[in-house]
Scaffold this motif. Structure first.
Motif, mmCIF file in Angstrom:
data_model
loop_
_atom_site.group_PDB
_atom_site.id
_atom_site.type_symbol
_atom_site.label_atom_id
_atom_site.label_comp_id
_atom_site.label_asym_id
_atom_site.label_seq_id
_atom_site.Cartn_x
_atom_site.Cartn_y
_atom_site.Cartn_z
ATOM 1 N N GLU A 178 0.823 -1.223 0.000
ATOM 2 C CA GLU A 178 0.000 0.000 0.000
ATOM 3 C C GLU A 178 0.853 1.267 0.000
ATOM 4 O O GLU A 178 0.331 2.380 0.018
ATOM 5 C CB GLU A 178 -0.899 0.013 1.254
ATOM 6 C CG GLU A 178 -1.978 -1.059 1.244
ATOM 7 C CD GLU A 178 -2.630 -1.233 2.624
ATOM 8 O OE1 GLU A 178 -2.313 -0.466 3.559
ATOM 9 O OE2 GLU A 178 -3.439 -2.162 2.758
ATOM 10 N N GLY A 179 2.171 1.120 0.091
ATOM 11 C CA GLY A 179 3.065 2.290 0.072
ATOM 12 C C GLY A 179 3.200 2.979 1.423
ATOM 13 O O GLY A 179 3.751 4.077 1.506
ATOM 14 N N ARG A 180 2.712 2.326 2.480
ATOM 15 C CA ARG A 180 2.807 2.983 3.792
ATOM 16 C C ARG A 180 4.039 2.526 4.566
ATOM 17 O O ARG A 180 4.365 3.043 5.629
ATOM 18 C CB ARG A 180 1.521 2.743 4.585
ATOM 19 C CG ARG A 180 0.338 3.348 3.774
ATOM 20 C CD ARG A 180 -0.812 3.679 4.621
ATOM 21 N NE ARG A 180 -1.409 2.492 5.171
ATOM 22 C CZ ARG A 180 -2.250 2.506 6.209
ATOM 23 N NH1 ARG A 180 -2.555 3.643 6.785
ATOM 24 N NH2 ARG A 180 -2.783 1.395 6.634
ATOM 25 N N VAL A 181 4.711 1.531 4.029
ATOM 26 C CA VAL A 181 6.012 1.085 4.521
ATOM 27 C C VAL A 181 6.864 0.869 3.275
ATOM 28 O O VAL A 181 6.395 0.285 2.304
ATOM 29 C CB VAL A 181 5.873 -0.248 5.299
ATOM 30 C CG1 VAL A 181 7.223 -0.930 5.463
ATOM 31 C CG2 VAL A 181 5.234 -0.020 6.669
ATOM 32 N N ARG A 182 8.085 1.387 3.295
ATOM 33 C CA ARG A 182 8.932 1.216 2.093
ATOM 34 C C ARG A 182 9.810 -0.038 2.183
ATOM 35 O O ARG A 182 10.046 -0.701 1.191
ATOM 36 C CB ARG A 182 9.822 2.458 1.899
ATOM 37 C CG ARG A 182 9.011 3.730 1.643
ATOM 38 C CD ARG A 182 8.676 3.859 0.158
ATOM 39 N NE ARG A 182 7.574 4.771 -0.073
ATOM 40 C CZ ARG A 182 7.691 6.060 -0.381
ATOM 41 N NH1 ARG A 182 8.887 6.595 -0.478
ATOM 42 N NH2 ARG A 182 6.626 6.794 -0.592
ATOM 43 N N HIS A 183 10.340 -0.308 3.384
ATOM 44 C CA HIS A 183 11.211 -1.481 3.550
ATOM 45 C C HIS A 183 10.849 -2.206 4.845
ATOM 46 O O HIS A 183 10.631 -1.562 5.874
ATOM 47 C CB HIS A 183 12.685 -1.062 3.603
ATOM 48 C CG HIS A 183 13.159 -0.390 2.363
ATOM 49 N ND1 HIS A 183 13.403 -1.076 1.189
ATOM 50 C CD2 HIS A 183 13.395 0.918 2.092
ATOM 51 C CE1 HIS A 183 13.781 -0.218 0.255
ATOM 52 N NE2 HIS A 183 13.780 1.004 0.780
ATOM 53 N N PHE A 184 10.826 -3.527 4.770
ATOM 54 C CA PHE A 184 10.399 -4.363 5.897
ATOM 55 C C PHE A 184 11.607 -5.113 6.473
ATOM 56 O O PHE A 184 12.328 -5.799 5.730
ATOM 57 C CB PHE A 184 9.341 -5.352 5.371
ATOM 58 C CG PHE A 184 8.875 -6.388 6.360
ATOM 59 C CD1 PHE A 184 8.735 -6.099 7.712
ATOM 60 C CD2 PHE A 184 8.548 -7.675 5.916
ATOM 61 C CE1 PHE A 184 8.298 -7.062 8.609
ATOM 62 C CE2 PHE A 184 8.102 -8.643 6.809
ATOM 63 C CZ PHE A 184 7.978 -8.336 8.161
ATOM 64 N N GLY A 185 11.809 -4.974 7.780
ATOM 65 C CA GLY A 185 12.946 -5.670 8.403
ATOM 66 C C GLY A 185 12.669 -5.982 9.861
ATOM 67 O O GLY A 185 11.516 -5.994 10.299
#
Ligand code: SF4
Ligand code: SF4
Length: 364
Positions: free
Chosen positions: A130-137
């Motif tokens: 959805e574009g509300r987080v750019r990178h997940f870690g």
């Protein structure tokens, strides 16, 4: 992106509130030097860190001029239904409509089960689409073998935040080196936290400090930060800065970054060996243990006194210890409930260590 980040967990305080004027100046100088990465979490400074991000950064600068990392923190919610409202609340507190980096906070074997149960590995990738987080870690505090398992099972994780400094590099509890090697094996980028080990490596005792001083380089802290930045997969090194002076020191060291050369690397390893010989408590002052303590014992402050005395030989630690005991519960008030040990990402035997602190200061 320049590879040095502003950790907003130890901001300067004035009468129990964030010193907003000083933080604004720190943010201004940090950005002016070309650095852009900021890191916060809902629990930092009991919620005041996110608000400081809003007041000192996001309300004063255009969104594209900085990079903001935040975390989904186990302990702040219990069920799957609570995850998205928690995330929305974080966006609101920080005054943004997306996070550049979003981490599952303080991952360990135990918390891995929890994060799976609440659907974090589906919900955060959804936020990314959805574009509300750019990178997940994730930020990680456990053994390298646990990290290997999680990265094998969760390929959507793009990066790992590791506790990484020259004192923990070969530490059998923290396993910084082994964890880094696991990240390299899985092709993951690494964000470094605690490069100066909660400030401990910024104020070395005379004998250990003399090893670095003999090189004629920068401050003790700058060696620690340069050590962490010298590793290829590291994309950012976070420092939890508490004063404008610390920020200027770090910015100066990182603006003209040079990795440690062989002689400097050998020296920091010599410092690590000297410090390990003194028996300090490897507490990083993260404070995950304090809010649940029924006796309200300021555990990291007492550990810091103990370390200042043992490792750094500081006589002021006696005064500080007396002050702490006067203003609240002391280590002897521990009722051994064990809550702190469940919360501690360093797996410290807090109860035993508090007894050691009591002993250390008993006759002084
Ligand atoms: S074991 Fe002691 S220090 Fe730890 S939470 Fe319980 S009372 Fe507090
Ligand atoms: S004892 Fe553990 S949880 Fe508490 S501040 Fe130290 S490292 Fe953090």
């Amino acid at each position: 992106m320049k590879r040095f980040g502003f950790g907003m967990m130890r901001l300067p305080m004035l009468n129990g509130e964030v010193d907003t004027a000083q933080v604004c100046q720190m943010v201004d100088e940090f950005l002016a030097a070309g650095f852009t990465y900021f890191d916060t979490a809902h629990g930092y400074l009991d919620g005041k860190s996110e608000l400081a991000v809003r007041d000192c950064l996001t309300s004063r600068y255009p969104r594209e001029s900085y990079v903001l990392a935040n975390k989904l923190s186990a302990g702040m919610f219990k069920t799957r239904e609570e995850v998205l409202p928690f995330f929305e609340e974080q966006l609101k507190c920080c005054g943004v409509d997306y996070f550049d980096y979003y981490l599952l906070h303080a991952m360990s074997a135990e918390r891995y089960d929890f994060y799976r149960e609440v659907g974090a590995f589906e919900l955060v990738p959804q936020l990314k689409r959805e574009g509300r987080v750019r990178h997940f870690g994730m930020s990680f505090h456990d053994k390298a073998e646990v990290l290997d398992r999680i990265l094998s099972e969760q390929p959507e994780l793009e990066f790992v935040q590791l506790q990484f400094n020259y004192l923990d590099y070969d530490d059998p509890v923290v396993e910084s080196r082994k964890c880094y090697e696991v990240c390299v094996k899985h092709g993951k980028r690494v964000a470094v936290m605690e490069p100066v080990k909660g400030g401990a490596l910024a104020e070395l005792p005379a004998d250990a400090g003399a090893i670095l001083d003999a090189l004629g380089g920068g401050s003790h802290a700058s060696y620690a930060v340069r050590f962490a930045e010298g590793f290829e997969n590291v994309y950012v090194v976070l420092s939890g800065m508490s004063t404008l002076g610390q920020l200027r020191d770090n910015v100066a060291a990182m603006s003209d970054f040079k990795p440690l050369d062989e002689r400097e690397l050998a020296a920091v390893m010599q410092v690590a060996a000297a410090l390990r010989g003194k028996g300090a408590i490897p507490c990083t002052a993260c404070r995950y243990c304090t809010s649940g303590c029924p006796q309200k014992i300021n555990i990291p402050a007492f550990f810091s006194c103990f370390n200042a005395r043992r490792m750094f030989g500081k006589p002021q630690s006696l005064e500080r210890y007396a002050e702490l005991c006067k203003s609240g519960a002391g280590p002897a008030d521990c009722i051994a409930c064990g809550q702190c040990e469940d919360a501690c990402p360093q797996h410290l035997k807090v109860r035993e260590l508090l007894r050691a602190v009591t002993e250390e200061f008993r006759n002084v």
